[in-house]
Design a protein around this motif. Structure first.
Motif, PDB file in Angstrom:
ATOM      1  N   LEU A 191     -31.528  56.215  78.789  1.00  0.00           N
ATOM      2  CA  LEU A 191     -30.202  56.648  78.365  1.00  0.00           C
ATOM      3  C   LEU A 191     -29.278  55.457  78.108  1.00  0.00           C
ATOM      4  CD1 LEU A 191     -28.393  59.074  77.866  1.00  0.00           C
ATOM      5  CD2 LEU A 191     -27.970  59.190  80.312  1.00  0.00           C
ATOM      6  N   LYS A 192     -29.419  54.414  78.908  1.00  0.00           N
ATOM      7  CA  LYS A 192     -28.545  53.241  78.741  1.00  0.00           C
ATOM      8  C   LYS A 192     -28.789  52.527  77.407  1.00  0.00           C
ATOM      9  CE  LYS A 192     -31.417  50.092  81.445  1.00  0.00           C
ATOM     10  NZ  LYS A 192     -31.472  49.256  82.647  1.00  0.00           N
ATOM     11  N   HIS A 193     -29.895  52.837  76.715  1.00  0.00           N
ATOM     12  CA  HIS A 193     -30.181  52.238  75.418  1.00  0.00           C
ATOM     13  C   HIS A 193     -29.777  53.137  74.252  1.00  0.00           C
ATOM     14  CE1 HIS A 193     -33.271  49.920  77.897  1.00  0.00           C
ATOM     15  NE2 HIS A 193     -32.251  49.114  77.647  1.00  0.00           N
ATOM     16  N   ILE A 194     -29.069  54.194  74.554  1.00  0.00           N
ATOM     17  CA  ILE A 194     -28.588  55.105  73.510  1.00  0.00           C
ATOM     18  C   ILE A 194     -27.089  54.902  73.354  1.00  0.00           C
ATOM     19  CG2 ILE A 194     -28.318  57.515  72.807  1.00  0.00           C
ATOM     20  CD1 ILE A 194     -30.792  58.135  74.540  1.00  0.00           C
ATOM     21  N   GLU A 195     -26.695  54.504  72.162  1.00  0.00           N
ATOM     22  CA  GLU A 195     -25.278  54.283  71.891  1.00  0.00           C
ATOM     23  C   GLU A 195     -24.540  55.608  71.918  1.00  0.00           C
ATOM     24  OE1 GLU A 195     -22.320  52.695  68.336  1.00  0.00           O
ATOM     25  OE2 GLU A 195     -24.483  52.503  68.097  1.00  0.00           O
ATOM     26  N   ARG A 196     -23.422  55.608  72.628  1.00  0.00           N
ATOM     27  CA  ARG A 196     -22.564  56.795  72.643  1.00  0.00           C
ATOM     28  C   ARG A 196     -21.445  56.570  71.646  1.00  0.00           C
ATOM     29  NH1 ARG A 196     -23.540  55.961  78.246  1.00  0.00           N
ATOM     30  NH2 ARG A 196     -21.397  55.320  78.566  1.00  0.00           N
ATOM     31  N   ARG A 197     -21.326  57.479  70.713  1.00  0.00           N
ATOM     32  CA  ARG A 197     -20.401  57.315  69.605  1.00  0.00           C
ATOM     33  C   ARG A 197     -18.989  57.770  69.931  1.00  0.00           C
ATOM     34  NH1 ARG A 197     -23.390  56.110  65.151  1.00  0.00           N
ATOM     35  NH2 ARG A 197     -21.929  56.957  63.635  1.00  0.00           N
ATOM     36  N   LYS A 198     -18.835  58.493  71.020  1.00  0.00           N
ATOM     37  CA  LYS A 198     -17.522  59.003  71.405  1.00  0.00           C
ATOM     38  C   LYS A 198     -17.353  58.805  72.908  1.00  0.00           C
ATOM     39  CE  LYS A 198     -14.723  63.136  71.369  1.00  0.00           C
ATOM     40  NZ  LYS A 198     -14.709  64.566  71.354  1.00  0.00           N
ATOM     41  N   THR A 199     -16.157  58.475  73.324  1.00  0.00           N
ATOM     42  CA  THR A 199     -15.872  58.297  74.741  1.00  0.00           C
ATOM     43  C   THR A 199     -15.040  59.466  75.238  1.00  0.00           C
ATOM     44  OG1 THR A 199     -15.864  55.904  74.465  1.00  0.00           O
ATOM     45  CG2 THR A 199     -14.822  56.775  76.451  1.00  0.00           C
ATOM     46  N   ASN A 200     -15.607  60.224  76.165  1.00  0.00           N
ATOM     47  CA  ASN A 200     -14.837  61.294  76.811  1.00  0.00           C
ATOM     48  C   ASN A 200     -14.114  60.691  78.006  1.00  0.00           C
ATOM     49  OD1 ASN A 200     -15.980  63.150  75.034  1.00  0.00           O
ATOM     50  ND2 ASN A 200     -16.422  64.625  76.639  1.00  0.00           N
ATOM     51  N   GLN A 201     -12.813  60.782  77.996  1.00  0.00           N
ATOM     52  CA  GLN A 201     -12.013  60.248  79.093  1.00  0.00           C
ATOM     53  C   GLN A 201     -12.004  61.233  80.246  1.00  0.00           C
ATOM     54  OE1 GLN A 201     -10.524  57.140  79.082  1.00  0.00           O
ATOM     55  NE2 GLN A 201     -11.683  56.910  77.203  1.00  0.00           N
ATOM     56  N   SER A 202     -11.931  60.726  81.447  1.00  0.00           N
ATOM     57  CA  SER A 202     -11.822  61.576  82.628  1.00  0.00           C
ATOM     58  C   SER A 202     -10.372  61.598  83.103  1.00  0.00           C
ATOM     59  CB  SER A 202     -12.726  61.053  83.743  1.00  0.00           C
ATOM     60  OG  SER A 202     -12.330  59.753  84.136  1.00  0.00           O
ATOM     61  N   VAL A 203     -10.081  62.538  83.995  1.00  0.00           N
ATOM     62  CA  VAL A 203      -8.765  62.595  84.645  1.00  0.00           C
ATOM     63  C   VAL A 203      -8.984  62.633  86.156  1.00  0.00           C
ATOM     64  CG1 VAL A 203      -7.542  63.767  82.767  1.00  0.00           C
ATOM     65  CG2 VAL A 203      -8.622  65.129  84.567  1.00  0.00           C
ATOM     66  N   HIS A 204      -7.988  62.155  86.881  1.00  0.00           N
ATOM     67  CA  HIS A 204      -8.007  62.282  88.342  1.00  0.00           C
ATOM     68  C   HIS A 204      -7.574  63.699  88.688  1.00  0.00           C
ATOM     69  CE1 HIS A 204      -8.267  57.901  88.330  1.00  0.00           C
ATOM     70  NE2 HIS A 204      -8.784  58.050  89.534  1.00  0.00           N
ATOM     71  N   ILE A 205      -8.056  64.205  89.796  1.00  0.00           N
ATOM     72  CA  ILE A 205      -7.770  65.570  90.215  1.00  0.00           C
ATOM     73  C   ILE A 205      -6.267  65.815  90.376  1.00  0.00           C
ATOM     74  CG2 ILE A 205      -8.086  65.085  92.681  1.00  0.00           C
ATOM     75  CD1 ILE A 205      -9.030  68.344  90.782  1.00  0.00           C
ATOM     76  N   ASP A 206      -5.498  64.770  90.637  1.00  0.00           N
ATOM     77  CA  ASP A 206      -4.048  64.943  90.783  1.00  0.00           C
ATOM     78  C   ASP A 206      -3.286  64.672  89.479  1.00  0.00           C
ATOM     79  OD1 ASP A 206      -4.454  62.217  90.690  1.00  0.00           O
ATOM     80  OD2 ASP A 206      -3.315  61.766  92.507  1.00  0.00           O
ATOM     81  N   ALA A 207      -3.999  64.630  88.363  1.00  0.00           N
ATOM     82  CA  ALA A 207      -3.363  64.381  87.064  1.00  0.00           C
ATOM     83  C   ALA A 207      -2.416  65.519  86.698  1.00  0.00           C
ATOM     84  CB  ALA A 207      -4.420  64.223  85.975  1.00  0.00           C
ATOM     85  N   ASP A 208      -1.488  65.203  85.866  1.00  0.00           N
ATOM     86  CA  ASP A 208      -0.530  66.178  85.358  1.00  0.00           C
ATOM     87  C   ASP A 208      -1.202  67.048  84.301  1.00  0.00           C
ATOM     88  OD1 ASP A 208       1.810  66.706  83.165  1.00  0.00           O
ATOM     89  OD2 ASP A 208       2.576  66.698  85.230  1.00  0.00           O
ATOM     90  N   ILE A 209      -0.772  68.277  84.183  1.00  0.00           N
ATOM     91  CA  ILE A 209      -1.342  69.206  83.207  1.00  0.00           C
ATOM     92  C   ILE A 209      -1.212  68.660  81.782  1.00  0.00           C
ATOM     93  CG2 ILE A 209       0.756  70.595  82.939  1.00  0.00           C
ATOM     94  CD1 ILE A 209      -2.736  72.104  83.115  1.00  0.00           C
ATOM     95  N   ASP A 210      -0.160  67.909  81.497  1.00  0.00           N
ATOM     96  CA  ASP A 210       0.007  67.332  80.159  1.00  0.00           C
ATOM     97  C   ASP A 210      -1.119  66.349  79.832  1.00  0.00           C
ATOM     98  OD1 ASP A 210       2.291  68.774  79.612  1.00  0.00           O
ATOM     99  OD2 ASP A 210       3.652  67.176  80.250  1.00  0.00           O
ATOM    100  N   ASP A 211      -1.536  65.565  80.828  1.00  0.00           N
ATOM    101  CA  ASP A 211      -2.649  64.631  80.623  1.00  0.00           C
ATOM    102  C   ASP A 211      -3.933  65.391  80.306  1.00  0.00           C
ATOM    103  OD1 ASP A 211      -0.967  62.469  81.208  1.00  0.00           O
ATOM    104  OD2 ASP A 211      -1.463  62.547  83.349  1.00  0.00           O
ATOM    105  N   LEU A 212      -4.153  66.470  81.031  1.00  0.00           N
ATOM    106  CA  LEU A 212      -5.333  67.303  80.800  1.00  0.00           C
ATOM    107  C   LEU A 212      -5.312  67.896  79.395  1.00  0.00           C
ATOM    108  CD1 LEU A 212      -7.871  68.811  81.800  1.00  0.00           C
ATOM    109  CD2 LEU A 212      -6.313  70.603  82.605  1.00  0.00           C
TER     110      LEU A 212
END
Length: 146
Positions: free
Chosen positions: A76-97
């Motif tokens: 898997l580490k040799h497969i280029e990922r074309r898009k980055t999915n960002q994560s959020v912290h559990i205490d993130a604001d709903i607007d960030d989500l």
């Protein structure tokens, strides 16, 4: 509403792979679970990215002689990922989500130590928003019959 945990699908219910998985393992898991994208974790449980069907297709297209049979030899580490999915912290604001959910089918959620604890799917956010809209319509006397 402030707490994004309301939408959380916990890790125990999420399909994911580890970063040292093979292409074949990822393909099999995607096929079995019928998911077009799944989170990637390291062995410390931290979220490191998302792999998509598109990433796998591009790898096949750009790798001469790569086939389903020999996909066990591609890490898997040799497969280029074309898009980055960002994560959020559990205490993130709903607007960030909501900002992330606009462009991501799911948003990975991490705790204070950046350990993966689950995902929030766009589907649940949209369903919640639909309920809110229907409640507003009902309070205004305009019921949606759908």
């Amino acid at each position: 509403m402030k707490n994004i945990a309301f939408f959380l699908l916990p890790k125990a219910e999420v399909t994911y792979v580890y970063e040292d998985s093979t292409m074949r393992q990822v393909l099999d898991k995607m096929e079995f679970e019928k998911h077009p994208a799944i989170p990637i974790l390291n062995h410390e449980g931290k979220y490191v990215g998302t792999i998509t069907e598109g990433d796998l297709l591009w790898k096949v297209k750009n790798t001469p002689n790569l086939s389903f049979k020999n996909s066990r030899s591609v890490l898997l580490k040799h497969i280029e990922r074309r898009k980055t999915n960002q994560s959020v912290h559990i205490d993130a604001d709903i607007d960030d989500l909501l900002t992330l959910a606009i462009s991501q089918n799911f948003v990975p959620v991490v705790d204070d130590q950046d350990v993966f604890i689950g995902i929030i799917r766009r589907k649940e956010i949209i369903e919640y928003c639909k309920k809110l809209v229907n409640n507003i319509r009902e309070s205004e006397g305009k019921v949606d019959e759908r």
